[in-house]
Design an enzyme around this catalytic site. Structure first.
Site, mmCIF file in Angstrom:
data_model
loop_
_atom_site.group_PDB
_atom_site.id
_atom_site.type_symbol
_atom_site.label_atom_id
_atom_site.label_comp_id
_atom_site.label_asym_id
_atom_site.label_seq_id
_atom_site.Cartn_x
_atom_site.Cartn_y
_atom_site.Cartn_z
ATOM 1 C CG HIS A 27 41.002 35.263 15.769
ATOM 2 N ND1 HIS A 27 42.178 35.664 16.348
ATOM 3 C CD2 HIS A 27 40.011 35.926 16.427
ATOM 4 C CE1 HIS A 27 41.930 36.536 17.304
ATOM 5 N NE2 HIS A 27 40.610 36.710 17.383
ATOM 6 C CG HIS A 30 41.273 33.193 19.868
ATOM 7 N ND1 HIS A 30 40.292 33.213 18.909
ATOM 8 C CD2 HIS A 30 41.022 34.238 20.689
ATOM 9 C CE1 HIS A 30 39.470 34.213 19.148
ATOM 10 N NE2 HIS A 30 39.896 34.864 20.214
ATOM 11 C CB CYS A 136 32.752 47.751 25.764
ATOM 12 S SG CYS A 136 33.195 46.784 24.289
ATOM 13 C CB CYS A 139 35.555 44.807 26.897
ATOM 14 S SG CYS A 139 36.644 45.621 25.741
ATOM 15 C CB CYS A 158 34.840 49.896 23.144
ATOM 16 S SG CYS A 158 36.171 48.780 23.614
ATOM 17 C CG HIS A 161 35.625 45.313 21.069
ATOM 18 N ND1 HIS A 161 35.979 45.272 22.390
ATOM 19 C CD2 HIS A 161 35.717 44.049 20.609
ATOM 20 C CE1 HIS A 161 36.254 44.022 22.732
ATOM 21 N NE2 HIS A 161 36.116 43.263 21.667
ATOM 22 C CE LYS A 309 42.567 42.079 20.488
ATOM 23 N NZ LYS A 309 41.143 41.840 20.525
ATOM 24 C CE LYS A 312 36.321 35.308 18.812
ATOM 25 N NZ LYS A 312 36.045 35.498 20.220
#
Ligand code: MSP
Length: 533
Positions: A27, A30, A136, A139, A158, A161, A309, A312
């Protein structure tokens, strides 16, 4: 992939991206780091340095295993598919000139990881023990209870996430990370440039000062990983496996000459969420095995969408390809580095991209290039005239260019301040536009006296020569656009390939020879269509 690096002779300037999890397609987040690394390494190649740019994929661990299971294929099949259909094609599409692409399921990696871990075991750096704690899977990391958020139903989440952690209890092997705190702190102290930016450095220092706990480095509840050499009921923890890619990809344990000519990395580019792995665990692993430490861990911020953030699962549907098909690949490469201070978080919006594209790329830069080519065509039949008498206005431009070159070289090449470096070049673009507005060559052209012809020649030569330098300086950021400009200036016959031009010498005035054939070429930044609804 353009393999332009080499490992013979002096040590290469070695830059890495994180190796990405292939549980899904790449995405914007990255692509952001990978483009930054590409610009940095292209910049250093154009300084004439030997360079090695590494990227790749992280293919082991529970996260990948579960995704493959959910899709009804084996983890290896899943990884092969994602790498071939999504990851490699995107890097090619974005013009990423990486020298290598490492996959952690390759034998060149797995065999060497086993050797590395065995060496630590033989030295007594690894011991068997037990651990219980919140884990997690997103992570792939045990969390400290104090870090967790509380969900609406009281469940522990987490903090990255925002998904429930799992309570994991395992008998596994531990690395004596806790013993490395003092040496790590000494290293941070002696090398203030080791962690960038300052905020990231402070975070790591205070984390290590609180005291480190030993690191569980094996897992026995699943088998998608590299078997622990002395106890094959366990697989090596995915982060230990992954970090070692930076060594295995450049010949660790396999090719001493190559390894010494490349390792350690000068810059590990990482997202801020994986800073501790790179600035704490990785250097401790290297210390434990007597290997040299990297030069710099540079943490970039996150691309945000609606204050969260971008991930995905939180993509708001925007793929890198959606943006490149609208704005073009070069503008895409330019935009995120130009608009966001490297190291800080940044938000993406269509409006901001559109506004910057229109004002800086199309109006300032693109129009300058097309106006100059058109005037050389109209007034000199497309042959670049020789400059006549040079006055204060020209001297001011020569100085402006020298400043732009020095600033851009320091900011991009040394400080990883991409926004600042690009801004320095665009300040010069503005200065050249201002020069044309003041000198009004279109008016000078109406006067046919020899003095006026001489003046017109000076103005157009000065503008074209400025564009020559701009093409060189922007080549690492926008390779195809610079190439098109290089061709339109007719620069190659006299000066050679654009990629061979030294960025630090771009300010040497008078390189483009009079007599070069200037042609209109293609529009560098076409007018944008309406953005998709
Ligand atoms: N596999 C590990 C890295 C191992 S490196 C030895 C990993 N992979 S990841 O695919 O989850 O993330 C890779 C990188 O992408 C991280 O640096 C992370 O910060 C970055 N990004 C993920 N989402 C991001 C944004 N929204 N914005 C910027 N970068 C982001 O972690």
């Amino acid at each position: 992939m353009a393999a332009t690096g080499s490992t013979a002779g002096a040590k290469a300037y070695y830059v890495s991206t994180p190796i990405y999890y292939v549980n899904d397609a790449p995405h914007l987040g990255h692509a952001y780091t990978t483009v930054a690394g590409d610009v940095l390494t292209r910049w250093h190649r154009q300084r004439g340095e030997k360079v090695w740019y590494l990227t790749g994929t992280d293919e082991h661990g529970q996260k990948i295993m579960r995704t493959a299971e959910a899709n009804g294929v084996s983890p290896q099949e899943w990884c092969d598919r994602l790498v071939a259909d999504a990851w490699k094609p995107l890097w090619e599409h974005l013009g990423i000139a990486n020298d290598d692409f490492i996959r952690t399921t390759e034998r060149r990696h797995t065999d060497r990881v086993r050797e590395f871990v065995q060496a630590l075991y033989d030295k007594g750096e690894i011991y068997p023990g037990g651990y219980e704690g919140p884990y997690c899977v997103g992570c792939e990391e045990y969390k400290l209870p104090g870090e967790l958020l509380e969900g609406e139903g009281g469940e522990k989440l987490c903090p990255i996430h925002k998904r429930p952690v799992e309570l994991l209890k395992e008998e596994n092997y531990f690395f004596r990370l806790s013993e490395y705190g003092p040496r790590l702190l000494e290293h941070y102290e002696a090398h203030p440039e080791f962690i960038q930016p300052e905020s990231a450095r402070n975070e790591v220092v205070s984390f290590v000062r609180q005291g480190l706990t030993d690191l569980s480095i094996s897992r026995s509840t699943f088998d998608w990983g590299i078997p622990v050499p002395w106890d094959e009921r366990h697989v090596i923890y995915v982060w230990v496996d992954a970090l070692l890619n930076y060594a295995t990809a450049v010949g660790y344990g396999a090719d001493a000459e190559r390894f010494e000519g490349t390792f350690p990395a000068d810059v590990h580019l990482v997202g801020k969420d994986i800073l501790r792995f790179h600035a704490v665990i990785w250097p401790a692993m290297l210390m434990a095995n007597g290997l040299p430490l990297p030069g710099k861990i540079a943490a970039n911020g996150w691309l945000m969408v609606g204050g969260e953030k971008m991930s995905k699962s939180n993509l708001t549907g925007i793929k890198p390809q959606d943006l490149t098909s609208h704005f073009g690949v070069d503008a895409y490469r330019w935009y995120f580095l130009r608009a966001i201070a490297f190291g800080s978080d940044g938000s993406f919006s269509w409006e901001d991209f559109t506004a910057r594209y229109t004002s800086e790329l199309a109006n300032d830069y693109g129009n300058l290039a097309s106006r100059v080519a058109a005037m050389v065509g109209r007034y000199f039949g497309g042959t670049l005239p020789e400059a006549g008498t040079v006055g204060d206005a020209e001297r001011a431009l020569h100085e402006g260019l020298a400043t732009a070159v020095a600033e851009a070289d320091r900011r991009v090449g040394e400080e990883l301040d991409f926004a600042g470096g690009i801004a320095a070049v665009f300040d010069f673009v503005k200065q050249v536009n201002g020069y044309l507005t003041e000198q009004e060559p279109w008016k000078v052209a109406k006067d046919t006296s020899p003095e006026a012809r001489d003046r017109l020649a000076t103005i157009l030569y000065t503008a074209a020569e400025s564009l020559r330098a701009i093409a060189v300086l922007l080549h690492p950021v926008m390779p195809s656009t610079s190439q098109a400009l290089w061709e339109s200036l007719g620069a190659a016959p006299a000066l050679g390939e654009l990629a061979d031009q030294r960025v630090q010498d771009a300010g040497t005035w008078g390189r483009l020879p009079a007599g070069s054939t200037v042609t209109k070429g293609k529009v560098l930044f076409p007018r944008l269509e309406e953005p998709p609804a």
